[in-house]
Design a protein around this motif. Structure first.
Motif, PDB file in Angstrom:
ATOM      1  N   ARG A  50       0.838  -1.210   0.000  1.00 48.88           N
ATOM      2  CA  ARG A  50       0.000   0.000   0.000  1.00 48.88           C
ATOM      3  C   ARG A  50       0.865   1.248   0.000  1.00 48.88           C
ATOM      4  NH1 ARG A  50      -1.295   3.459   4.004  1.00 48.88           N
ATOM      5  NH2 ARG A  50      -0.422   2.062   5.598  1.00 48.88           N
ATOM      6  N   HIS A 165      -3.690   5.782   7.347  1.00 45.70           N
ATOM      7  CA  HIS A 165      -3.163   5.654   5.983  1.00 45.70           C
ATOM      8  C   HIS A 165      -2.080   6.698   5.683  1.00 45.70           C
ATOM      9  CE1 HIS A 165      -6.337   8.702   5.500  1.00 45.70           C
ATOM     10  NE2 HIS A 165      -5.604   9.161   4.501  1.00 45.70           N
ATOM     11  N   ALA A 194     -12.485   1.611   0.779  1.00 47.84           N
ATOM     12  CA  ALA A 194     -11.861   1.481  -0.543  1.00 47.84           C
ATOM     13  C   ALA A 194     -12.714   0.631  -1.471  1.00 47.84           C
ATOM     14  CB  ALA A 194     -10.476   0.862  -0.406  1.00 47.84           C
ATOM     15  N   ARG A 203      -8.601   7.624  -3.838  1.00 44.76           N
ATOM     16  CA  ARG A 203      -8.332   6.223  -3.511  1.00 44.76           C
ATOM     17  C   ARG A 203      -7.234   6.063  -2.461  1.00 44.76           C
ATOM     18  NH1 ARG A 203      -7.378   2.259  -1.682  1.00 44.76           N
ATOM     19  NH2 ARG A 203      -7.465   0.115  -2.458  1.00 44.76           N
ATOM     20  N   LYS A 206      -8.266   5.957   1.162  1.00 44.55           N
ATOM     21  CA  LYS A 206      -9.204   4.914   1.547  1.00 44.55           C
ATOM     22  C   LYS A 206      -8.430   3.654   1.921  1.00 44.55           C
ATOM     23  CE  LYS A 206     -12.773   6.216  -1.885  1.00 44.55           C
ATOM     24  NZ  LYS A 206     -13.584   5.652  -3.001  1.00 44.55           N
ATOM     25  N   SER A 208      -9.209  -0.807   2.417  1.00 49.61           N
ATOM     26  CA  SER A 208     -10.116  -1.948   2.444  1.00 49.61           C
ATOM     27  C   SER A 208      -9.956  -2.684   3.768  1.00 49.61           C
ATOM     28  CB  SER A 208      -9.812  -2.899   1.282  1.00 49.61           C
ATOM     29  OG  SER A 208      -8.534  -3.510   1.468  1.00 49.61           O
TER      30      SER A 208
END
Length: 242
Positions: A50, A165, A194, A203, A206, A208
């Motif tokens: 990521r 993030h 996400a 994006r 975000k 997941s």
């Protein structure tokens, strides 16, 4: 017989090939990679695949206190789902101006809120807001990019809202968070979904559930549940792995 030079790539091709190999190098044992940013809104540092987003500076603090935030993020729902006890010690990690710190303060009258941020300007705002709201149980804490400066085994809930993030040392921070948890302590990670393209957020800002679980597992935090009651965000709970 051909001279070996005839089989060599031109210098520029060799450089390009090496650069591509570097881009494709697997992460080291810590999960970090350094490669060109795929998204200009992020840095050249990656964690477990990521790309890490740029940190929002204190100049953007007005966005944290925007008038529509309560409705956009369902903050009342979030606070309810945290299921706080009056005696809880809560760490608001990436607290910014203290939007959540000061909402949580009256919910833990016999506990306290550790409002952690790495920017001195945010700490100054936290101190000013502490006086403004007369929230004696909110303690501003200056952390670093690798250490939130939390007490060992002294925190009942670590809340991280739309900030994880952006951590450029997520492994180090979350290992420190794990060490701060009481035996029954929890981590509440809130990130924009996400998986939902309708959520109007870039994006890179975000996450997941799958990626969050992967990253928390890497530091010894196990997934408990994901509460999907918020309008645009996941509310994911983790605890110390047994």
């Amino acid at each position: 017989m051909l001279h070996s030079a005839c089989t060599q790539l031109p210098a520029e091709s060799t450089a390009a090939t090496l650069a591509e190999q570097r881009r494709r190098m697997p992460p080291d044992s810590t999960g970090y990679e350094t490669r060109p940013p795929a998204d200009p809104n992020g840095i050249s540092r990656y964690y477990l695949g990521r790309q890490i987003a740029h940190v929002m500076g204190h100049e953007g603090s007005d966005w944290l206190e925007r008038s529509g935030r309560k409705e956009e993020e369902g903050t009342d729902i979030l606070l309810r789902e945290l299921k706080l006890k009056p005696t809880d010690v809560v760490a608001d990690l990436g607290a910014g101006t203290g939007y959540f710190s000061f909402l949580i303060s009256p919910l833990v009258p016999k506990g306290k809120v550790l409002a952690v941020d790495i920017q001195p300007e945010m700490i100054a705002s936290l101190k000013a807001n502490k006086e403004r709201y007369k929230a004696a149980n909110v303690e501003p804490v200056l952390g670093t990019v690798q250490n939130p400066n939390l007490p060992a085994r002294g925190v009942d809930l670590v809340l991280i809202v739309d900030a994880y993030h952006e951590f450029d040392h997520p492994r180090e921070i979350m290992r420190a968070v794990r060490a701060s948890l009481t035996p029954t302590g929890r981590v509440a990670l809130v990130e924009y979904r996400a998986e939902d393209p309708k959520v109007p957020i870039k994006r890179i800002h975000k996450m997941s559930v799958e990626q969050a679980r992967r990253e928390m597992s890497a530091v010894g935090l196990e997934f408990v549940e994901s509460v999907e009651a918020l309008p645009q965000q996941h509310l994911m709970f983790f605890r110390r792995a047994k």
